[in-house]
Design an enzyme around this catalytic site. Structure first.
Site, mmCIF file in Angstrom:
data_model
loop_
_atom_site.group_PDB
_atom_site.id
_atom_site.type_symbol
_atom_site.label_atom_id
_atom_site.label_comp_id
_atom_site.label_asym_id
_atom_site.label_seq_id
_atom_site.Cartn_x
_atom_site.Cartn_y
_atom_site.Cartn_z
ATOM 1 C CD GLU A 1 -3.224 -0.570 1.957
ATOM 2 O OE1 GLU A 1 -3.079 0.173 2.949
ATOM 3 O OE2 GLU A 1 -4.334 -1.138 2.065
ATOM 4 C CG HIS B 1 9.410 -28.911 1.816
ATOM 5 N ND1 HIS B 1 10.113 -29.952 1.525
ATOM 6 C CD2 HIS B 1 10.003 -28.467 3.014
ATOM 7 C CE1 HIS B 1 11.273 -29.983 2.367
ATOM 8 N NE2 HIS B 1 11.053 -29.061 3.441
ATOM 9 C CE LYS C 1 -11.177 2.003 3.875
ATOM 10 N NZ LYS C 1 -10.598 2.709 4.782
HETATM 11 O O1 PA5 Z 1 -3.321 1.173 5.958
HETATM 12 C C1 PA5 Z 1 -4.329 1.752 5.396
HETATM 13 O O2 PA5 Z 1 -4.690 3.069 5.641
HETATM 14 C C2 PA5 Z 1 -5.550 1.081 5.261
HETATM 15 O O3 PA5 Z 1 -5.166 -0.472 5.123
HETATM 16 C C3 PA5 Z 1 -6.376 1.073 6.473
HETATM 17 O O4 PA5 Z 1 -5.917 0.463 7.627
HETATM 18 C C4 PA5 Z 1 -7.624 0.225 6.208
HETATM 19 O O5 PA5 Z 1 -8.387 0.512 5.003
HETATM 20 C C5 PA5 Z 1 -8.863 0.402 7.309
HETATM 21 O O6 PA5 Z 1 -9.057 1.688 7.289
HETATM 22 P P1 PA5 Z 1 -9.814 2.315 8.615
HETATM 23 O O7 PA5 Z 1 -8.640 2.237 9.920
HETATM 24 O O8 PA5 Z 1 -10.107 3.892 8.634
HETATM 25 O O9 PA5 Z 1 -11.038 1.639 9.076
#
Ligand code: PA5
Length: 459
Positions: A286, A315, A429
């Site tokens: 990410e 393996h 989202k």
């Molecule tokens: O790293 C990130 O920003 C995302 O992976 C969020 O953690 C994830 O989308 C969850 O978001 P939130 O904590 O706002 O529910």
């Protein structure tokens, strides 16, 4: 605390010039170290990025420890409702410090079980509701934005299951002043723990997001932060020889971009680091998978992170790794001193494939297998490096998580991408909100209808 980064097998002298770093490339890349640290430091000093400060937040630590002390003994289960960065850190900490989930010690009020509902698969949620006791479960709702569909949906189901106990047995971990979870928590007077505005989900493990569940299951969060603080000091050194995160970032960047290694295999030889491997997978994917540079140039860049477990995946995956396309770099994660080394009995069976193991240790076999895989990959010209933790305790884990976060931030500087946003995640989202009828997201419902129309015409 001792955490070492060994880059020998990334060098051209080990894996050849096409796949490894030549002495001239090494020198030139190391010279970029100071400029990278300074550029990242600017972001931190301007308050745009907060994770490097987390180990020094004594007030937040005190609040977490005090709350954990207060409720200790009242619950046998801590149930985390969160997803992505709001869940993976808690799993990494629990798995590393109390052991892999299927083989943890029996749970009790003294040693509460950690249940993480990070999916809306009814099979997971339904099974959790069957095994947890509503009278003995503390629920932590974790969402930075405060309204992520999966977390809210799980919360609604769990609230009904808790019944009248819900307001007393719920805790919110969220951004203060923003989002509907915060509003509900205020309305119902739940304890609220803050996620700082400048700390994104995948960089939040050392905020209340990871620390509160860790403290509630009995981990020493003070030590975790001490290790992270010591590593942070190292990570601000501008000399790559003194800064493992910087040296690793410089070399990974070079291997990725100049030697075309588009896949990064995180290869812990430790079941306890398996949760950390999944946490790292999100961090790397990410933070560095981006369509544009910070200047707005289209790049569609990214290095696909893969988690592999030693020796298990020898393996399963290593055939591909040794003989398949040479498009990967391997990061071994080793633990030097295991708590229990697993002595193999000395009994002899007069059978060759049994007797050479008599009196040896499982820890020795694990390490030999890692070294053998490393040797096989190196012989085949596959660049690899090793991160070694002297032991796997709170301090080393805190240091290692912080090292990996700094390494990610430094490589983003080299790539000139923003490691701290996730527009691709947000797009998904918004489609979900539109399709599920959340007000304000109607445009995404229409876009989805257009997309379906195109699919029908394509057939
Ligand atoms: O790293 C990130 O920003 C995302 O992976 C969020 O953690 C994830 O989308 C969850 O978001 P939130 O904590 O706002 O529910």
């Amino acid at each position: 605390m001792k955490i070492l980064f060994d880059e020998t097998n990334l060098l051209a002298s080990m894996v050849g010039e096409a796949h490894g770093v030549t002495p001239a490339e090494y020198k030139a890349q190391m010279r970029r170290g100071p400029e990278v640290v300074k550029a990242f430091r600017k972001l931190v000093d301007r308050g745009e990025v907060g994770f490097p400060s987390l180990p020094f937040q004594t007030d937040a630590l005190k609040q977490i420890q005090a709350y954990a002390r207060k409720v200790r003994g009242s619950y046998d289960t801590v149930c985390v409702l969160g997803i992505g960065g709001s869940a993976l850190g808690a799993w990494a900490l629990d798995c590393a410090l109390r052991g892999p989930h299927p083989v943890q010690k029996p749970f009790s009020r003294k040693n509460p079980r950690l249940v993480i509902l990070d999916n809306v698969d009814p099979a997971l949620v339904g099974a959790a509701l069957e095994v947890m006791d509503p009278g003995k479960t503390l629920v932590l709702a974790v969402t930075k934005q405060g309204g992520t569909a999966e977390t809210v949906a799980a919360l609604l189901v769990v609230r009904e299951w808790l019944g009248k106990r819900a307001p007393r047995q719920s805790v919110a971990i969220t951004t203060p002043g923003r989002g509907d979870l915060y509003a509900l928590a205020l309305r119902e007077k739940w304890p609220i723990f803050a996620i700082p505005e400048n700390v994104g989900g995948r960089f939040s493990v050392l905020s209340a997001v990871g620390l509160l569940p860790a403290a509630l299951i009995g981990l020493d969060v003070g030590k975790l932060l001490r290790g992270a603080a010591a590593m942070t000091e190292q990570c601000w050194q501008t000399d790559p020889r003194r800064n493992p995160a910087l040296r690793a970032a410089l070399l990974h960047h070079l291997i990725w971009t100049a030697k075309s290694k588009t896949i990064h295999v995180a290869f812990p030889y430790s079941n306890r680091l398996w949760g950390t491997a999944f946490w790292f997978r999100q961090l790397w994917a990410e933070s560095l998978g981006k369509s544009k540079t910070r200047a707005g140039e289209n790049v569609h860049i990214g290095q696909t992170p893969v988690a592999a477990l030693g020796t298990t995946d020898q393996h399963s995956q290593v055939q591909l790794y040794v003989e398949g396309p040479n498009d990967k770099v391997f990061s071994f994660w080793a633990v030097e001193k295991q708590g229990w080394e697993g002595r193999i009995p000395k009994t002899r069976y007069k059978l060759d494939s049994f007797d050479y193991l008599a009196g040896r240790k499982l820890a020795e076999l694990l390490e030999v297998e890692r070294l053998s895989t490393e040797a096989a990959l190196t012989e085949a010209g596959r660049p690899n490096c090793t991160y070694t933790l002297e032991r796997l305790d709170e301090e080393h884990l805190g240091g290692f998580l912080q090292l990996l976060e700094f390494q990610t931030a430094f490589i983003a500087e080299l790539l000139d991408v923003n490691a701290f946003d996730q527009p691709g995640v947000e797009a998904g989202k918004r489609f979900t909100y539109g399709l599920m009828g959340r007000p304000g997201f109607e445009e995404y419902r229409e876009r989805f209808e257009q997309y379906q129309k195109r699919r029908r015409q394509a057939i």
